[in-house]
Write a protein that holds these residues in place. Structure first.
Motif, PDB file in Angstrom:
ATOM      1  N   UNK A 244      -5.689 -11.022   9.698  1.00 35.03           N
ATOM      2  CA  UNK A 244      -5.755 -10.564  11.170  1.00 35.03           C
ATOM      3  C   UNK A 244      -7.243  -9.941  11.236  1.00 35.03           C
ATOM      4  N   UNK A 245      -7.786  -9.907  10.020  1.00 34.87           N
ATOM      5  CA  UNK A 245      -9.416  -9.219  10.286  1.00 34.87           C
ATOM      6  C   UNK A 245      -9.180  -7.929  10.044  1.00 34.87           C
ATOM      7  N   UNK A 246      -8.464  -7.251   9.360  1.00 36.26           N
ATOM      8  CA  UNK A 246      -8.598  -5.776   9.252  1.00 36.26           C
ATOM      9  C   UNK A 246      -9.096  -5.727   7.853  1.00 36.26           C
ATOM     10  N   UNK A 247     -10.143  -4.942   7.704  1.00 38.73           N
ATOM     11  CA  UNK A 247     -10.903  -4.677   6.584  1.00 38.73           C
ATOM     12  C   UNK A 247     -10.631  -3.680   5.355  1.00 38.73           C
ATOM     13  N   UNK A 248     -10.271  -2.611   5.956  1.00 38.48           N
ATOM     14  CA  UNK A 248      -9.972  -1.395   5.165  1.00 38.48           C
ATOM     15  C   UNK A 248      -8.416  -1.092   5.180  1.00 38.48           C
ATOM     16  N   UNK A 249      -7.754  -1.579   3.929  1.00 41.24           N
ATOM     17  CA  UNK A 249      -6.402  -1.494   3.727  1.00 41.24           C
ATOM     18  C   UNK A 249      -5.951  -0.900   2.375  1.00 41.24           C
ATOM     19  N   UNK A 250      -5.017   0.060   2.597  1.00 47.12           N
ATOM     20  CA  UNK A 250      -4.393   0.997   1.482  1.00 47.12           C
ATOM     21  C   UNK A 250      -2.976   0.494   1.407  1.00 47.12           C
ATOM     22  N   UNK A 251      -2.579   0.170   0.223  1.00 46.90           N
ATOM     23  CA  UNK A 251      -1.339  -0.196  -0.156  1.00 46.90           C
ATOM     24  C   UNK A 251      -0.716   0.775  -1.005  1.00 46.90           C
ATOM     25  N   UNK A 252       0.426   1.444  -0.063  1.00 44.75           N
ATOM     26  CA  UNK A 252       0.886   2.520  -0.782  1.00 44.75           C
ATOM     27  C   UNK A 252       2.212   2.553  -1.782  1.00 44.75           C
ATOM     28  N   UNK A 253       1.722   1.389  -2.641  1.00 46.67           N
ATOM     29  CA  UNK A 253       2.958   0.805  -3.668  1.00 46.67           C
ATOM     30  C   UNK A 253       2.373   0.787  -4.881  1.00 46.67           C
ATOM     31  N   UNK A 254       3.299   0.518  -5.904  1.00 41.88           N
ATOM     32  CA  UNK A 254       3.079   0.218  -7.123  1.00 41.88           C
ATOM     33  C   UNK A 254       2.943  -1.093  -7.293  1.00 41.88           C
ATOM     34  N   UNK A 255       2.104  -1.796  -7.330  1.00 40.58           N
ATOM     35  CA  UNK A 255       1.671  -3.382  -7.710  1.00 40.58           C
ATOM     36  C   UNK A 255       2.161  -3.888  -9.195  1.00 40.58           C
ATOM     37  N   UNK A 256       3.120  -4.512  -9.199  1.00 36.08           N
ATOM     38  CA  UNK A 256       3.442  -4.814 -10.606  1.00 36.08           C
ATOM     39  C   UNK A 256       3.732  -6.227 -10.738  1.00 36.08           C
ATOM     40  N   UNK A 257       3.066  -6.837 -11.731  1.00 34.64           N
ATOM     41  CA  UNK A 257       3.370  -8.102 -12.283  1.00 34.64           C
ATOM     42  C   UNK A 257       2.486  -9.212 -12.011  1.00 34.64           C
TER      43      UNK A 257
ATOM     44  N   UNK B 153      -7.321  -0.516  -1.465  1.00 38.63           N
ATOM     45  CA  UNK B 153      -7.098   0.770  -2.134  1.00 38.63           C
ATOM     46  C   UNK B 153      -5.599   0.619  -2.417  1.00 38.63           C
ATOM     47  N   UNK B 154      -5.336   1.176  -3.372  1.00 45.42           N
ATOM     48  CA  UNK B 154      -3.848   1.168  -3.960  1.00 45.42           C
ATOM     49  C   UNK B 154      -3.275   2.582  -4.364  1.00 45.42           C
ATOM     50  N   UNK B 155      -1.880   2.862  -4.224  1.00 44.40           N
ATOM     51  CA  UNK B 155      -1.237   3.809  -4.814  1.00 44.40           C
ATOM     52  C   UNK B 155      -0.927   3.432  -6.186  1.00 44.40           C
ATOM     53  N   UNK B 156      -0.573   4.331  -7.020  1.00 49.36           N
ATOM     54  CA  UNK B 156       0.127   4.155  -8.579  1.00 49.36           C
ATOM     55  C   UNK B 156       0.628   5.407  -9.010  1.00 49.36           C
ATOM     56  N   UNK B 157       1.750   5.212  -9.331  1.00 48.53           N
ATOM     57  CA  UNK B 157       2.176   6.709 -10.154  1.00 48.53           C
ATOM     58  C   UNK B 157       2.605   6.562 -11.798  1.00 48.53           C
ATOM     59  N   UNK B 158       1.859   5.505 -12.387  1.00 53.15           N
ATOM     60  CA  UNK B 158       2.135   5.618 -13.775  1.00 53.15           C
ATOM     61  C   UNK B 158       1.197   4.532 -14.572  1.00 53.15           C
TER      62      UNK B 158
ATOM     63  N   UNK C 288     -14.691  -6.776  -8.966  1.00 49.25           N
ATOM     64  CA  UNK C 288     -14.847  -5.385  -7.999  1.00 49.25           C
ATOM     65  C   UNK C 288     -14.091  -4.206  -8.325  1.00 49.25           C
ATOM     66  N   UNK C 289     -14.715  -3.206  -8.192  1.00 49.87           N
ATOM     67  CA  UNK C 289     -14.057  -1.888  -8.527  1.00 49.87           C
ATOM     68  C   UNK C 289     -12.823  -1.756  -7.291  1.00 49.87           C
ATOM     69  N   UNK C 290     -11.725  -1.071  -7.935  1.00 51.00           N
ATOM     70  CA  UNK C 290     -10.679  -0.671  -7.008  1.00 51.00           C
ATOM     71  C   UNK C 290     -10.317   0.731  -7.022  1.00 51.00           C
ATOM     72  N   UNK C 291     -10.246   1.389  -6.048  1.00 49.89           N
ATOM     73  CA  UNK C 291      -9.962   2.847  -5.579  1.00 49.89           C
ATOM     74  C   UNK C 291      -8.436   3.059  -5.815  1.00 49.89           C
ATOM     75  N   UNK C 292      -7.938   4.032  -6.792  1.00 51.08           N
ATOM     76  CA  UNK C 292      -6.559   3.978  -6.854  1.00 51.08           C
ATOM     77  C   UNK C 292      -6.089   5.605  -6.657  1.00 51.08           C
TER      78      UNK C 292
END
Lengths: 349, 349
Positions: free
Chosen positions: A74-87, A104-109, A125-129
């Motif tokens: 939808x053209x949104x450019x700045x997205x934070x994913x508040x979830x552990x992405x696994x797999x 950018x993403x969240x991470x707890x482990x 690309x660098x990823x902000x966590x």
């Protein structure tokens, strides 16, 4: 087109109230120099995300990668994913997404962090966590500043990852001490806690009481619902999302059946009695839901709804209601002016 | 393709178990000369409806008109809609549907009956209408044989309507007396109660104890779920539908978080404690759901699920789980063999 032209059950959104909700929260957060990063899990639509950005939001928050992909589409450019992405599936998708949006993403482990590093390398690309900490909800999140510190160090040391700060949901009294202690523990390493991202609608109007907060993620404030009214966070007059329903049976004088069941309203109670409030009959109690029926006790109503009559239901919880439908019907002063597609409906992956 | 190739959360269906569930119920109802008219609200897919018809079902049952339209699109010709259809939108759609499928409907009031008569006249075809009576669920349905008789007479007298008999949900001890009294009251008018349609999966294996029953409508028997296992209606080994999920957080030794929340499992408890059973960890308790997280207490587990591990969840209630997803992944002996689209997902109108 008028409301009467819509078939029921359906979900309607009052545009003026939506605008007012978006602008008032933005003004409040602006006033306190807290960045606004609204959560799209509530509305899942491109149009509302763009309204939020246009009002001043720095970007959006997504709970799942699928939501983030829909927002990028939808053209949104700045997205934070508040979830552990696994797999591997998700990490490959993340790498693809990173090439077309600022993610950018969240991470707890550390397990998750290593996967994120792999994805960032794939993307080139660098990823902000941000490290998620448990502020008292007892869901995800590291448990102590020591754990947060250890994870922040690991993130800072992994290829293509940047430690971006801390996040929690919801804001709580534990927030300040946790952030300060983590900051102090990280100081000797030269690792800064640049961002502190809090979340929640119920607590959003107290965001300014958390001096450590740099950003806030609220979702439900755009619509409101019966739970937020019950908590005193929003007035009935600010609620922007309702379900239009029809009385389809009046089997006894006390009982009325509506055509909106758990497949429209969801079974969420959020601790409330009943499954929604009928605006035209506030004394009525939706005491049970079948999948396609709302069971309503109208014995306390002076006047009772008639067969075929349409009513307006304020749901207990706006988020699952949106996720159960394909379209939000947008209304202004009683007229239907637009239909918005719920582009991230069902995006649970 | 193997199960490992699927991303999570997702819904998988074991084809051999599905077949066994379909054939065993058909054989039981055949043995007792009760017509089988399965309810598609559970599976909402063309493929399963066709399996049911091929096994011997006389047609299907739909809860909403939108489901019926989806089934007609899929080539199902005999469709019963167990719902009061009200309002001009739906009556026009009903008339259109009647031109391409053999449709019958339920009705519990004269207002609805008059609308149905209008639709049948629009379609230029007679419409068979069953009177719904309340067998003890206290949802829709006329309350007494007197009321049923009055409504049957009205239906029989309305242009293009045919009184088809009686229906209820679920079967109960009240069924026989209600039917016999109505039959006796209608006899002087020469109006026969040709069909008596019962419903429900929990009560289906006692259908033969209701001599008045001519037809049964069961939905959940195709899949089963934790509620049916708890009631002793199905064994765990017969359950054909599960949610594949991934452990995305292990914040404390006692707590594990899965990626399937209420937007995958629904919030339905059906009176059970917890929100599903993890097959690999039966001692684990899914004690809470967020929208995208299952909160699991693993303190009673000898071995505990690890971060990134995949698990298989038997949901409390299969129907809303299907309605929350777009695709059922069909599995045979561990291999993914097909994807079935949930064609009537979200068809609440």
């Amino acid at each position: 087109m008028q409301l009467q032209d819509l078939d029921t059950p359906c979900v309607i959104v009052d545009l003026d109230r939506l605008h007012a909700n978006i602008t008032s929260l933005q003004a409040y957060l602006d006033q306190h120099s807290i960045a606004n990063r609204p959560h799209v899990k509530t509305h899942k639509t491109a149009e509302i995300a763009h309204l939020q950005i246009a009002a001043g939001a720095v970007g959006v928050t997504c709970q799942k990668l699928g939501e983030a992909e829909a927002m990028a589409d939808a053209g949104i450019s700045d997205i934070f994913i508040a979830y552990n992405l696994i797999g591997e599936h998700k990490l490959r998708r993340l790498a693809t997404l990173m090439r077309r949006a600022d993610v950018s993403v969240a991470c707890d482990n550390a397990f998750t962090a290593r996967g994120l590093s792999w994805a960032a390398q794939q993307a080139g690309r660098p990823l902000r966590v941000l490290v998620e900490f448990d502020s008292g909800m007892h869901r995800c999140g590291v448990q102590t500043p020591m754990e947060a510190t250890a994870l922040a160090r690991q993130i800072a040391g992994l290829p293509m990852l940047r430690f971006g700060g801390l996040m929690c949901y919801p804001n709580s009294e534990a927030l300040e001490a946790f952030v300060r202690q983590t900051r102090a523990l990280l100081a000797p390493d030269g690792i800064a806690v640049e961002q502190v991202s809090g979340g929640g609608t119920a607590c959003v109007w107290q965001a300014h009481t958390h001096p450590e907060l740099t950003e806030h993620r609220a979702g439900m404030y755009v619509f409101g619902d019966r739970a937020l009214v019950a908590k005193g966070v929003m007035s009935l007059e600010r609620c922007a999302l309702h379900v239009l329903a029809t009385v389809v049976s009046t089997p006894t004088p006390e009982r009325v059946i509506l055509d909106c069941g758990s497949k429209t309203l969801s079974s969420d109670t959020l601790g409330l009695e009943g499954y929604g409030m009928i605006l035209e009959y506030p004394e009525a109690v939706i005491y049970a839901l079948s999948e396609e029926h709302a069971h309503v006790d109208v014995s306390a109503c002076a006047q009772r709804p008639q067969l075929g009559e349409r009513v307006t239901v304020l749901p207990n919880h706006c988020c699952p209601v949106v996720n159960l439908c394909d379209t939000l019907h947008v209304v202004r002063e009683g007229a239907l002016i637009e239909n918005w597609r719920v582009i991230a409906r069902g995006a649970t992956q």
